[in-house]
Scaffold this motif. Structure first.
Motif, mmCIF file in Angstrom:
data_model
loop_
_atom_site.group_PDB
_atom_site.id
_atom_site.type_symbol
_atom_site.label_atom_id
_atom_site.label_comp_id
_atom_site.label_asym_id
_atom_site.label_seq_id
_atom_site.Cartn_x
_atom_site.Cartn_y
_atom_site.Cartn_z
ATOM 1 N N PRO A 131 -57.673 32.379 -66.361
ATOM 2 C CA PRO A 131 -58.956 31.731 -66.642
ATOM 3 C C PRO A 131 -59.963 32.659 -67.316
ATOM 4 N N GLU A 132 -59.934 33.953 -66.963
ATOM 5 C CA GLU A 132 -60.835 34.898 -67.615
ATOM 6 C C GLU A 132 -60.449 35.094 -69.082
ATOM 7 N N VAL A 133 -59.148 35.181 -69.355
ATOM 8 C CA VAL A 133 -58.691 35.288 -70.739
ATOM 9 C C VAL A 133 -59.135 34.064 -71.538
ATOM 10 N N ALA A 134 -58.954 32.892 -70.953
ATOM 11 C CA ALA A 134 -59.354 31.658 -71.628
ATOM 12 C C ALA A 134 -60.859 31.624 -71.888
ATOM 13 N N ARG A 135 -61.615 32.203 -70.994
ATOM 14 C CA ARG A 135 -63.074 32.200 -71.136
ATOM 15 C C ARG A 135 -63.543 33.122 -72.260
ATOM 16 N N VAL A 136 -63.007 34.335 -72.319
ATOM 17 C CA VAL A 136 -63.549 35.324 -73.258
ATOM 18 C C VAL A 136 -62.905 35.273 -74.635
ATOM 19 N N LEU A 137 -61.676 34.746 -74.748
ATOM 20 C CA LEU A 137 -61.021 34.703 -76.059
ATOM 21 C C LEU A 137 -61.711 33.725 -76.992
ATOM 22 N N ARG A 138 -61.913 34.171 -78.210
ATOM 23 C CA ARG A 138 -62.442 33.300 -79.251
ATOM 24 C C ARG A 138 -61.343 32.332 -79.702
ATOM 25 N N LYS A 139 -61.718 31.225 -80.290
ATOM 26 C CA LYS A 139 -60.740 30.311 -80.873
ATOM 27 C C LYS A 139 -59.895 31.085 -81.881
ATOM 28 N N ASN A 140 -58.601 30.870 -81.867
ATOM 29 C CA ASN A 140 -57.628 31.579 -82.704
ATOM 30 C C ASN A 140 -57.438 33.028 -82.266
ATOM 31 N N GLY A 141 -57.862 33.347 -81.045
ATOM 32 C CA GLY A 141 -57.656 34.682 -80.507
ATOM 33 C C GLY A 141 -56.240 34.866 -79.990
ATOM 34 N N THR A 142 -55.908 36.113 -79.646
ATOM 35 C CA THR A 142 -54.549 36.464 -79.240
ATOM 36 C C THR A 142 -54.565 37.310 -77.975
ATOM 37 N N PHE A 143 -53.613 37.037 -77.088
ATOM 38 C CA PHE A 143 -53.350 37.923 -75.955
ATOM 39 C C PHE A 143 -51.935 38.449 -76.086
ATOM 40 N N ALA A 144 -51.772 39.765 -75.965
ATOM 41 C CA ALA A 144 -50.446 40.384 -76.067
ATOM 42 C C ALA A 144 -50.270 41.395 -74.944
ATOM 43 N N ALA A 145 -49.184 41.261 -74.197
ATOM 44 C CA ALA A 145 -48.871 42.203 -73.120
ATOM 45 C C ALA A 145 -47.464 42.745 -73.331
ATOM 46 N N TRP A 146 -47.266 43.999 -72.985
ATOM 47 C CA TRP A 146 -45.924 44.568 -73.106
ATOM 48 C C TRP A 146 -45.682 45.607 -72.009
ATOM 49 N N GLY A 147 -44.421 45.958 -71.868
ATOM 50 C CA GLY A 147 -44.057 46.972 -70.886
ATOM 51 C C GLY A 147 -42.686 47.531 -71.219
ATOM 52 N N TYR A 148 -42.356 48.628 -70.602
ATOM 53 C CA TYR A 148 -41.023 49.214 -70.752
ATOM 54 C C TYR A 148 -40.464 49.456 -69.355
ATOM 55 N N SER A 149 -39.180 49.314 -69.204
ATOM 56 C CA SER A 149 -38.560 49.507 -67.891
ATOM 57 C C SER A 149 -37.860 50.862 -67.874
ATOM 58 N N GLU A 150 -36.736 50.955 -67.202
ATOM 59 C CA GLU A 150 -36.064 52.245 -67.083
ATOM 60 C C GLU A 150 -35.570 52.755 -68.438
ATOM 61 N N PHE A 151 -35.604 54.055 -68.616
ATOM 62 C CA PHE A 151 -35.107 54.634 -69.856
ATOM 63 C C PHE A 151 -33.592 54.518 -69.911
ATOM 64 N N ARG A 152 -33.069 54.575 -71.119
ATOM 65 C CA ARG A 152 -31.631 54.516 -71.331
ATOM 66 C C ARG A 152 -31.201 55.655 -72.249
#
Length: 225
Positions: A131-152
């Motif tokens: 809900p906070e993301v929806a509130r602050v994002l402008r129209k046509n805005g983007t949310f991007a999340a990423w992560g890395y797990s164990e190394f190989r």
């Protein structure tokens, strides 16, 4: 994550050992953002920013905000941003705010063009965060999340089981598994598939939601995107 809030937490050592992210990753995010007609480049926000490793890469945006609940993280981020990129002082372009990701009260409604979460969203409380993301994002805005797990070790695929056993094993004397905070670490190791679809949490506010995986042949056991 409670470790980061302790008075004894050393944010400088944390920053020195924290991995950074390749330019290609940010290029991918920026290209995704610009594909939407009407996308703007005014304000970007890095939630769970830690000591600012990803925050400083958002320079295509005029104004950048790093948000983290840890006072020590924010203190280190403010110091680091002064010399992070080849000696350039970015402190006039970037500001840091101490706050949990679920409370973005410092940001006005519809004021943000891009929000990122780099190796952080496995700690979020999504019923409050979306809900906070929806509130602050402008129209046509983007949310991007990423992560890395164990190394190989790409040249030694047989080592994968050994790495997993040591990093995630249940034997406290010979492995690290029991020392990770849960469920955060589990969500991360399972490639963020537990992150709920925002279209279900906040109907009518998000147009699309997708997972994208970057991997190699030596790590084929990823869930369907």
């Amino acid at each position: 994550m409670a470790t980061f809030g302790k008075a004894t937490f050393n944010a400088a050592k944390y920053a020195s050992s924290r991995p950074t992210y390749p330019k290609q990753l940010f290029d991918f995010v920026f290209k995704f953002h610009e594909r939407t007609q009407g996308a703007r480049w005014d304000t970007a926000v890095d939630v769970g920013c830690g000591t600012g490793q990803a925050t400083v890469e958002l320079t295509p945006f005029r104004h950048i905000v790093g948000v983290d609940p840890s006072a020590r993280m924010i203190e280190q981020a403010r110091e680091g941003v002064k010399t992070r990129l080849a000696g350039l002082d970015l402190s006039k372009q970037i500001e840091f705010v101490q706050s949990p990701a679920e409370d973005l009260a410092s940001l006005q409604d519809g004021s943000v063009d891009l929000i990122i979460a780099a190796q952080a969203c496995h700690w979020f409380k999504w019923d409050k965060f979306w809900p906070e993301v929806a509130r602050v994002l402008r129209k046509n805005g983007t949310f991007a999340a990423w992560g890395y797990s164990e190394f190989r070790l790409s040249r030694f695929p047989s080592a994968t089981r050994i790495i997993n056993d040591y990093a995630q094993g249940a034997d406290a004397a010979n492995s690290l598994g029991t020392y990770w905070e849960r469920p955060g670490r589990t969500i991360l190791d399972e490639h963020l598939v537990a992150v709920p679809d925002p279209r279900e949490g906040v109907p009518g506010k998000f147009s699309e939601f997708e997972h994208v995986y970057f991997t190699a042949p030596h790590y084929p056991d990823l869930p369907d995107a």
